[in-house]
Scaffold this motif. Structure first.
Motif, PDB file in Angstrom:
ATOM      1  N   LEU A  49       0.853  -1.179   0.000  1.00 46.86           N
ATOM      2  CA  LEU A  49       0.000   0.000   0.000  1.00 46.86           C
ATOM      3  C   LEU A  49       0.890   1.231   0.000  1.00 46.86           C
ATOM      4  CD1 LEU A  49      -2.643  -1.149   2.633  1.00 46.86           C
ATOM      5  CD2 LEU A  49      -2.636  -1.504   0.149  1.00 46.86           C
ATOM      6  N   LEU A  50       0.762   2.017  -1.050  1.00 43.62           N
ATOM      7  CA  LEU A  50       1.636   3.172  -1.237  1.00 43.62           C
ATOM      8  C   LEU A  50       0.961   4.432  -0.709  1.00 43.62           C
ATOM      9  CD1 LEU A  50       2.861   2.338  -4.844  1.00 43.62           C
ATOM     10  CD2 LEU A  50       4.085   1.970  -2.694  1.00 43.62           C
ATOM     11  N   GLY A  51       1.422   4.894   0.416  1.00 44.57           N
ATOM     12  CA  GLY A  51       0.930   6.132   0.996  1.00 44.57           C
ATOM     13  C   GLY A  51      -0.121   5.933   2.068  1.00 44.57           C
ATOM     14  N   GLY A  52      -0.259   6.957   2.876  1.00 44.25           N
ATOM     15  CA  GLY A  52      -1.183   6.921   3.988  1.00 44.25           C
ATOM     16  C   GLY A  52      -2.632   6.801   3.574  1.00 44.25           C
ATOM     17  N   SER A  53      -3.030   7.466   2.496  1.00 47.48           N
ATOM     18  CA  SER A  53      -4.434   7.407   2.074  1.00 47.48           C
ATOM     19  C   SER A  53      -4.838   5.984   1.731  1.00 47.48           C
ATOM     20  CB  SER A  53      -4.676   8.321   0.871  1.00 47.48           C
ATOM     21  OG  SER A  53      -4.516   9.668   1.218  1.00 47.48           O
ATOM     22  N   ALA A  54      -4.010   5.303   0.971  1.00 46.82           N
ATOM     23  CA  ALA A  54      -4.322   3.912   0.595  1.00 46.82           C
ATOM     24  C   ALA A  54      -4.309   3.006   1.816  1.00 46.82           C
ATOM     25  CB  ALA A  54      -3.317   3.414  -0.451  1.00 46.82           C
TER      26      ALA A  54
END
Length: 135
Positions: free
Chosen positions: A68-73
């Motif tokens: 999962l790439l990044g906090g939003s994902a």
């Protein structure tokens, strides 16, 4: 197509360095199938509308692991509000629609790395963990 432009190019370089081919070894998707206006963080309502489709994609693909790439994902799929800096670097679990547990590695988004080049070593370490986990 997800991850295009400078972020996509960096992601391609990361994947290649880690021994993965974007076209043959990966299924890449986004939480939202569109870019929010001004490239802002997706709203809670947008995530709520789109998340069932992403979860169904995961059920169909049946991946060995999720990155999962990044906090939003990571926040959307793991249904939490933890900062990415606390989640990255350790294995987490995602339960798919059939109840199967899929190992998850949350890490930095390539766009973040373009702005914070000193963090690139951390994503490299995360991909090394991925290689060890699925080999």
């Amino acid at each position: 197509m997800p991850f295009v432009g400078r972020s996509g190019h960096l992601l391609d370089l990361i994947l290649k360095a880690a021994g993965y081919d974007r076209e043959n070894d990966c299924f890449i998707s986004n939480v939202l199938p569109w870019r929010p206006p001004g490239n802002r963080t997706p709203t809670t309502a947008e995530v709520a509308v789109c998340l069932p489709f992403l979860k169904r994609q995961i059920d169909l693909v049946q991946p060995e692991a999720l990155v999962l790439l990044g906090g939003s994902a990571a926040n959307a799929l793991l249904e939490n509000e933890e900062p990415i800096s606390r989640m990255r670097g350790k294995w987490l679990d995602y339960k798919d629609g059939s109840g199967r547990i899929i190992p998850v590695m949350a890490t930095f988004h390539p766009a973040y790395l373009l702005r914070n080049t000193g963090q690139k070593a951390k994503i490299w370490a995360d991909f090394l963990r991925l290689n060890k986990k699925i080999s």
